[in-house]
Structures are given as C-alpha cells and as structure tokens.
Design an enzyme around this catalytic site. Structure first.
Site, PDB file in Angstrom:
ATOM      1  N   SER A 144      -2.392   0.472   7.613  1.00 19.50           N
ATOM      2  CA  SER A 144      -3.046  -0.576   6.812  1.00 19.50           C
ATOM      3  C   SER A 144      -4.086  -1.248   7.698  1.00 19.50           C
ATOM      4  CB  SER A 144      -1.996  -1.611   6.397  1.00 19.50           C
ATOM      5  OG  SER A 144      -2.589  -2.790   5.905  1.00 19.50           O
ATOM      6  N   TYR A 159       5.472  -7.006   7.914  1.00 23.19           N
ATOM      7  CA  TYR A 159       4.539  -5.953   7.491  1.00 23.19           C
ATOM      8  C   TYR A 159       3.511  -5.669   8.586  1.00 23.19           C
ATOM      9  CZ  TYR A 159       1.408  -3.483   4.226  1.00 23.19           C
ATOM     10  OH  TYR A 159       0.616  -2.549   3.594  1.00 23.19           O
TER      11      TYR A 159
HETATM   12  P1  NAD Z   1       3.691   0.986  -4.349  1.00 20.29           P
HETATM   13  O1  NAD Z   1       4.673  -0.118  -4.444  1.00 20.29           O
HETATM   14  O2  NAD Z   1       2.812   1.316  -5.509  1.00 20.29           O
HETATM   15  O3  NAD Z   1       4.415   2.343  -3.910  1.00 20.29           O
HETATM   16  C1  NAD Z   1       5.393   2.359  -2.905  1.00 20.29           C
HETATM   17  C2  NAD Z   1       6.143   3.659  -2.973  1.00 20.29           C
HETATM   18  O4  NAD Z   1       7.156   3.648  -1.950  1.00 20.29           O
HETATM   19  C3  NAD Z   1       6.866   3.885  -4.298  1.00 20.29           C
HETATM   20  O5  NAD Z   1       6.839   5.253  -4.623  1.00 20.29           O
HETATM   21  C4  NAD Z   1       8.295   3.443  -3.987  1.00 20.29           C
HETATM   22  O6  NAD Z   1       9.274   4.033  -4.828  1.00 20.29           O
HETATM   23  C5  NAD Z   1       8.402   3.945  -2.566  1.00 20.29           C
HETATM   24  N1  NAD Z   1       9.484   3.323  -1.823  1.00 20.29           N
HETATM   25  C6  NAD Z   1       9.727   2.012  -1.620  1.00 20.29           C
HETATM   26  N2  NAD Z   1      10.854   1.854  -0.904  1.00 20.29           N
HETATM   27  C7  NAD Z   1      11.325   3.101  -0.653  1.00 20.29           C
HETATM   28  C8  NAD Z   1      12.451   3.602   0.041  1.00 20.29           C
HETATM   29  N3  NAD Z   1      13.357   2.792   0.620  1.00 20.29           N
HETATM   30  N4  NAD Z   1      12.633   4.935   0.081  1.00 20.29           N
HETATM   31  C9  NAD Z   1      11.753   5.778  -0.519  1.00 20.29           C
HETATM   32  N5  NAD Z   1      10.669   5.360  -1.174  1.00 20.29           N
HETATM   33  C10 NAD Z   1      10.472   4.030  -1.241  1.00 20.29           C
HETATM   34  O7  NAD Z   1       2.807   0.622  -3.046  1.00 20.29           O
HETATM   35  P2  NAD Z   1       1.401   1.159  -2.511  1.00 20.29           P
HETATM   36  O8  NAD Z   1       0.459   0.019  -2.544  1.00 20.29           O
HETATM   37  O9  NAD Z   1       1.019   2.443  -3.154  1.00 20.29           O
HETATM   38  O10 NAD Z   1       1.777   1.390  -0.977  1.00 20.29           O
HETATM   39  C11 NAD Z   1       1.860   2.667  -0.381  1.00 20.29           C
HETATM   40  C12 NAD Z   1       1.611   2.521   1.112  1.00 20.29           C
HETATM   41  O11 NAD Z   1       0.285   2.048   1.324  1.00 20.29           O
HETATM   42  C13 NAD Z   1       2.537   1.514   1.804  1.00 20.29           C
HETATM   43  O12 NAD Z   1       2.909   1.993   3.078  1.00 20.29           O
HETATM   44  C14 NAD Z   1       1.653   0.293   1.933  1.00 20.29           C
HETATM   45  O13 NAD Z   1       2.048  -0.525   3.000  1.00 20.29           O
HETATM   46  C15 NAD Z   1       0.317   0.945   2.201  1.00 20.29           C
HETATM   47  N6  NAD Z   1      -0.830   0.073   1.948  1.00 20.29           N
HETATM   48  C16 NAD Z   1      -1.070  -0.412   0.702  1.00 20.29           C
HETATM   49  C17 NAD Z   1      -2.179  -1.235   0.506  1.00 20.29           C
HETATM   50  C18 NAD Z   1      -2.531  -1.788  -0.853  1.00 20.29           C
HETATM   51  O14 NAD Z   1      -3.465  -2.607  -0.919  1.00 20.29           O
HETATM   52  N7  NAD Z   1      -1.878  -1.387  -1.914  1.00 20.29           N
HETATM   53  C19 NAD Z   1      -3.006  -1.561   1.569  1.00 20.29           C
HETATM   54  C20 NAD Z   1      -2.719  -1.059   2.842  1.00 20.29           C
HETATM   55  C21 NAD Z   1      -1.624  -0.222   3.011  1.00 20.29           C
END
Ligand code: NAD
Length: 259
Positions: A141, A154
C-alpha cells in the site's frame, strides 16, 4: 505445455478479484481464496472458467492460520501441477488511535496483512525453486511507505510487507524467481467503502462530500485507482519484461507518494 497457475489470496472481492480476473484473462489457471457467500464464490469461479477458458477453484483458507495457508499452496500445486505466480493480497483494516487500538485487532491485522505473506511465500518457494521459476507479488500500500493517523497496525504491517519483499527478492536473486510489491493508493473497494461511510457519519456530510475530501487530502489526481489498474500492474510484474525487477515496488497511487 499446461497453463500457468496463479494463487491470489483475498480474491473474492475488490482488488484481489480484479487481479484474479486480469491473470485469468492472460491465461493463468486461478486458485481463488477469501471469504464470502459460497454461491457468489462459486459464480466467480464459474465466470473465470467461462469468460477466459481457464481452470478456477477456491480455497477457503483463513490467512490468519499458518497451517491453512500451507494447505492452500499445496492444494494449488496438487490441483494444477505448478505454482507460477503467488499474489499475497488478502488484507483488512481497522482504524483507531494507538491508545485505543484493540490488541486483538492489532494481532489480526499483523497476521492477515503481513504474516500470511511470509507463510505463503515459505510454502510456495520450494515449489518455485523446483520449477526453476516463479513470480511473487505482494500487495502492500502507499501505507508501506508513509503513515496516516489511526492506522497503526495497517501501516506497520504494510511497511513490513515491503521489508519481506526485499529479503525474498535478495534470497532468490540468482534464480528466475522474483518478488516485488504493488502499492495502491485509494481504490474504491468494500475495505475503503467502510472508511467512506465512517467519514461521512463522523463529519455529517454526504457520501460524495466524504469522497471529495478523502481524495483531496491524500490523492492528488482526485480519482480512485481502479482494481483493474492494480491487476495490470501485477500482470506486468509477472511478465518477461519484468524479470529483472527484484525487491521493487510499483506505486499506483494517483500521485499520493509524490508529495
Ligand atoms: P476487500 O475488503 O475488498 O477484499 C479483501 C479480501 O481479503 C476479500 O476477498 C476477503 O474475503 C479477504 N480476506 C479478508 N480476511 C481474510 C482472511 N483471514 N483469510 C482469507 N481471506 C481474507 O479489500 P481490498 O481493498 O480489495 O484490499 C485488498 C488488498 O489491497 C489488501 O491487502 C489491502 O490492504 C490492499 N490495499 C487496498 C487499498 C484500497 O484503497 N482499497 C489501498 C492500498 C492497499
């Protein structure tokens, strides 16, 4: 030659789902992972098969449980015959000031957002070494580089992911295995929607106003990054063109880190 295989953790939603779709479109068989409604997850796997003509299955492994992570990687290998790409994407968020941050949420975020990357890599590396090739992409991130208030666990986890990425890249540097990270800025997924809703409630403003202010505070482009753009960055890191990119990060952040 059989098709290549990608394991994408946390791919039942948001960024992980878009990464799985992008890799499937490029011809990878996909081992999906993540939580959600079983019917919806079955439909996701079916549409990957139908739309892209690849194999797709789902592992319900909980990324906070090392033994389940090991089983997931072994299952991907047994089912598809190789593990060519591992994308460590699963992640959760919790916001609170350090003094109020619940200990169990700290432990859970460190386990899912950081330690799961280690456990999956540890399980996948022997397979990749035996194959003589592999690509590992960790979804960190902008918070792998900089901090924001209320996000102690985080930010600590995402910084840790970048450290892990560098060490794995060094330990595999004399091979055709690479390890890199992608660092997204704001992407509108369920994880971020919760923060938009919380901002709107706290500041007593509309959803649109909350979005304008959240983007305005951090992301100079004032646009959300799309999940698909993260998928494309991951696909690039899996390409031949990226074979000498090692221990590096691609920031897809609307200019967040340029400030
Ligand atoms: P999201 O909530 O849409 O998806 C998260 C996914 O992780 C889901 O499929 C969920 O079921 C899965 N998950 C959660 N806990 C779990 C566990 N214990 N075991 C297995 N699967 C699990 O979130 P997102 O925004 O798509 O995030 C995905 C990644 O991107 C994360 O690592 C997040 O930190 C990173 N990220 C997101 C953003 C953003 O702005 N959305 C920015 C930077 C980084």
């Amino acid at each position: 030659m059989s098709a290549s295989t990608a394991i994408v953790t946390g791919s039942t939603s948001g960024i992980g789902l878009a990464i799985a779709e992008t890799l499937a479109e490029a011809g990878y068989n996909i081992l999906l992972n993540g939580f959600g409604d079983p019917t919806e997850i079955t439909e996701i796997a079916e549409s990957l098969r139908h739309d892209y003509g690849v194999e797709a299955h789902h592992s319900p492994a909980d990324m906070s449980v090392p033994e389940e992570i090991e089983t997931m990687v072994a299952e991907g290998h047994a089912r598809f015959g190789s593990v060519d790409v591992l994308v460590n994407n699963a992640g959760i968020q919790h916001t609170a000031a350090v003094e109020e941050f619940p200990r169990d949420r700290w432990d859970q975020i460190l386990a899912i957002n950081l330690s799961s990357n280690f456990h999956a890599i540890q399980a996948a590396l022997p397979i990749m070494r035996a194959q003589g090739a592999g690509r590992i992409v960790n979804v960190s991130s902008v918070h792998g580089h900089v901090g924001s208030v209320q996000k102690a666990a985080y930010v600590a986890a995402k910084h840790g992911v970048l450290g892990l990425t560098k060490v794995v890249a060094l330990e595999t540097a004399n091979s055709a295995i690479t390890c890199n990270a992608v660092c997204p800025g704001w992407v509108r997924t369920p994880l971020v929607q919760k923060q938009i809703d919380a901002f709107a409630a706290r500041e007593q403003v509309s959803e649109d106003e909350a979005i304008t202010r959240m983007l305005g505070e951090k992301q100079p482009s004032r646009n959300f990054v799309t999940p698909r753009q993260i998928g494309q960055a991951v696909l690039y890191l899996c390409s031949e063109a990226a074979s000498e990119i090692r221990g590096s990060t691609i920031n897809v952040d609307g200019g967040w880190l340029a400030q």
